[in-house]
Design an enzyme around this catalytic site. Structure first.
Site, short mmCIF file in Angstrom:
data_model
loop_
_atom_site.label_atom_id
_atom_site.label_comp_id
_atom_site.label_asym_id
_atom_site.label_seq_id
_atom_site.Cartn_x
_atom_site.Cartn_y
_atom_site.Cartn_z
N ASP A 1 0.90 -1.15 0.08
CA ASP A 1 0.06 0.12 0.06
C ASP A 1 0.85 1.28 -0.08
OD1 ASP A 1 -2.24 -1.53 0.18
OD2 ASP A 1 -2.96 -0.65 2.34
N LEU B 1 -4.55 -9.94 3.61
CA LEU B 1 -3.35 -10.08 4.53
C LEU B 1 -3.60 -9.13 5.94
CD1 LEU B 1 0.34 -9.31 3.91
CD2 LEU B 1 -0.70 -7.54 5.47
N ASN B 2 -4.52 -7.82 5.76
CA ASN B 2 -4.96 -7.06 6.83
C ASN B 2 -5.81 -8.01 7.96
OD1 ASN B 2 -3.87 -5.02 5.56
ND2 ASN B 2 -5.95 -4.12 4.98
N THR C 1 -21.70 -4.21 9.24
CA THR C 1 -20.79 -3.28 9.98
C THR C 1 -21.34 -1.89 9.49
OG1 THR C 1 -19.11 -3.13 8.33
CG2 THR C 1 -18.81 -4.93 10.21
N GLU D 1 -21.75 3.82 13.81
CA GLU D 1 -23.09 3.27 14.21
C GLU D 1 -22.94 1.79 14.82
OE1 GLU D 1 -25.84 5.21 14.23
OE2 GLU D 1 -24.38 6.53 13.89
N THR E 1 -9.07 3.16 7.34
CA THR E 1 -8.45 2.12 6.63
C THR E 1 -8.73 0.92 7.18
OG1 THR E 1 -7.25 3.90 5.33
CG2 THR E 1 -6.50 1.53 4.94
N ALA E 2 -9.11 -0.15 6.91
CA ALA E 2 -8.97 -1.55 7.39
C ALA E 2 -9.77 -1.59 8.65
CB ALA E 2 -7.23 -1.95 7.74
N ALA E 3 -10.60 -0.75 8.86
CA ALA E 3 -11.64 -0.77 10.09
C ALA E 3 -12.32 -2.17 9.88
CB ALA E 3 -12.58 0.31 10.24
N GLY E 4 -12.94 -2.35 8.66
CA GLY E 4 -13.67 -3.58 8.25
C GLY E 4 -12.81 -4.84 8.39
N ASP E 5 -11.50 -4.94 7.83
CA ASP E 5 -10.63 -5.88 7.92
C ASP E 5 -10.42 -6.23 9.33
OD1 ASP E 5 -10.82 -5.87 5.14
OD2 ASP E 5 -8.81 -4.73 4.93
N GLY F 1 -2.74 3.79 8.76
CA GLY F 1 -2.23 2.63 8.09
C GLY F 1 -3.14 1.54 8.04
N1 LIG Z 1 -15.60 6.17 13.57
C1 LIG Z 1 -15.66 4.94 14.21
N2 LIG Z 1 -15.86 4.69 15.61
C2 LIG Z 1 -15.81 3.58 16.14
N3 LIG Z 1 -15.85 2.43 15.57
C3 LIG Z 1 -15.84 2.42 14.33
C4 LIG Z 1 -15.59 3.67 13.40
N4 LIG Z 1 -15.77 3.46 12.06
C5 LIG Z 1 -15.68 1.84 12.03
N5 LIG Z 1 -15.81 1.47 13.20
C6 LIG Z 1 -15.74 0.12 13.57
O1 LIG Z 1 -15.41 -0.82 12.43
C7 LIG Z 1 -16.45 -1.64 12.16
C8 LIG Z 1 -16.23 -1.56 10.65
O2 LIG Z 1 -16.66 -0.27 9.89
P1 LIG Z 1 -17.23 -0.04 8.45
O3 LIG Z 1 -18.70 -0.55 8.78
O4 LIG Z 1 -17.04 1.16 8.11
O5 LIG Z 1 -16.33 -1.12 7.71
P2 LIG Z 1 -16.03 -0.96 6.04
O6 LIG Z 1 -16.78 0.13 5.60
O7 LIG Z 1 -15.48 -2.22 5.72
O8 LIG Z 1 -14.53 -0.43 6.57
P3 LIG Z 1 -13.25 0.12 5.66
O9 LIG Z 1 -13.74 -0.22 4.28
O10 LIG Z 1 -12.85 1.64 5.82
O11 LIG Z 1 -12.10 -0.80 6.10
C9 LIG Z 1 -17.63 -1.32 12.61
O12 LIG Z 1 -18.54 -1.94 12.99
C10 LIG Z 1 -17.14 -0.56 13.90
O13 LIG Z 1 -17.15 -1.57 14.90
#
Ligand SMILES: Nc1ncnc2c1ncn2[C@@H]1O[C@H](COP(=O)(O)OP(=O)(O)OP(=O)(O)O)[C@@H](O)[C@H]1O
Length: 305
Positions: free
Chosen positions: A8, A37-38, A216, A220, A244-248, A283
């Site tokens: 990346d 990998l994430n 997710t 919320e 970035t990588a929150a979902g992962d 990151g």
């Molecule tokens: N601003 C935030 N504050 C607290 N938790 C968050 C926040 N944003 C994301 N999360 C956590 O991360 C999880 C995944 O986020 P999201 O639904 O945005 O996934 P995503 O769209 O796949 O994310 P990304 O593509 O950015 O990795 C959420 O269910 C929540 O638990």
């Protein structure tokens, strides 16, 4: 864990530029990424014994990614493809929003990934979980899921990036994880419907096709549909620096707890805590938290509840 591995390049900026617009970056960094990998790094850091199956090129970036997996204690089932290692260009705005362009490279080499998965899955059995996403060819994912299920393992699909999936394909999935957009897409609902009721309706449609669905919802939290019940798990109230990588991180941590035998009711809050820690750091793979940090955040919430 089966999926993509990327090198990346991440660039920070005041806001994501519009079409035809040029803006000045405020910083740039490079590091390991790719949904597969994430998720593997997040699972390993949160305590799971993890194997990653994917493909890289015969190049420096591929060697670096192999080194990252070894450092993280992830067994690397990496096929060396004739294509170059995948690359992603990540734009991160000051408000934490991101936009990403991915060049698939070796991640598009389905034959290499399928062969690698076949050997990694030879020893899989009941109690094992196989997590995949859709940044690698669908056939490679489906073939791995077929052999995982034959061996009694549980399959988890993070259907990202979103693409249509037939009932037969979804029948290979035990647990489906999607964000709001992927949920609406996969259920065939109109994309303008992002928001509470539309997403809940779409999630119900998906739950009729897959046993367990986790949606997710960013800040919320998450919606869980399992055994005919829908439960909303709130996110941890934190200030996001880079999502970035929150979902992962959520997916890797969730699977880690399911593999440890936790029910969804415990695994989802654990995954939310891991993701909340991730969004407070910059990151991709590097922002996944470790087990002790996740436990500390979970315990602090238990005290304040
Ligand atoms: N601003 C935030 N504050 C607290 N938790 C968050 C926040 N944003 C994301 N999360 C956590 O991360 C999880 C995944 O986020 P999201 O639904 O945005 O996934 P995503 O769209 O796949 O994310 P990304 O593509 O950015 O990795 C959420 O269910 C929540 O638990």
């Amino acid at each position: 864990m089966l999926g993509s591995a990327n090198h990346d390049t991440s660039v920070s900026m005041p806001r994501i530029p519009g079409p035809g617009e040029t803006i000045l970056a405020t910083g740039a960094a490079s590091g390991p990424g790719g949904k597969g990998l994430n998720q593997a790094v997040a699972a390993a850091r949160s305590g799971a014994s993890t194997t990653f199956v994917g493909a890289v090129g015969d190049d420096e970036a591929g060697e670096r990614l192999r080194g990252v997996l070894i450092e993280e204690g992830v067994r690397a089932g990496l096929s060396v493809s004739e294509r170059p290692t995948g690359t992603a260009f990540v734009m991160v705005a000051d408000d934490g929003e991101n936009a990403i362009v991915v060049v698939a490279g070796a991640n598009g080499d389905g034959a290499a990934i399928t062969a690698e998965a076949a050997s990694a899955l030879a020893s899989a059995g009941s109690g094992d979980l196989v997590l995949a996403q859709l940044e690698v060819p669908l056939d490679a994912v489906l073939s791995a899921f077929r052999s995982a299920k034959e061996r009694g393992a549980t399959t988890v699909l993070n259907a990202a990036p979103s693409r249509p999936l037939s009932d037969d394909q979804l029948a290979l999935v035990d647990v489906l994880i999607v964000n709001q957009h992927e949920c609406l897409d996969l259920a065939g609902a109109p994309v303008e419907g992002v928001g509470g009721a539309a997403v809940a309706d779409a999630a119900r449609l998906l739950a009729a096709r897959v046993g367990t669905v986790v949606v997710t919802l960013g800040s919320e939290g998450a919606l869980v549909l399992s055994a005919g019940e829908a439960t909303r798990i709130p996110a941890f109230p934190v200030t996001a620096v880079d999502t970035t990588a929150a979902g992962d991180t959520f997916c890797g941590a969730l699977v880690s707890r399911l593999a440890a035998g936790d029910p969804l009711a415990a695994a989802v809050p654990f995954a939310s805590a891991a993701a909340a820690l991730c969004v407070q750091r910059s990151g991709a793979a590097a922002s996944a938290p470790r087990l002790d940090e996740i436990m500390e955040l979970l315990e602090s919430r238990a005290w304040s509840a």
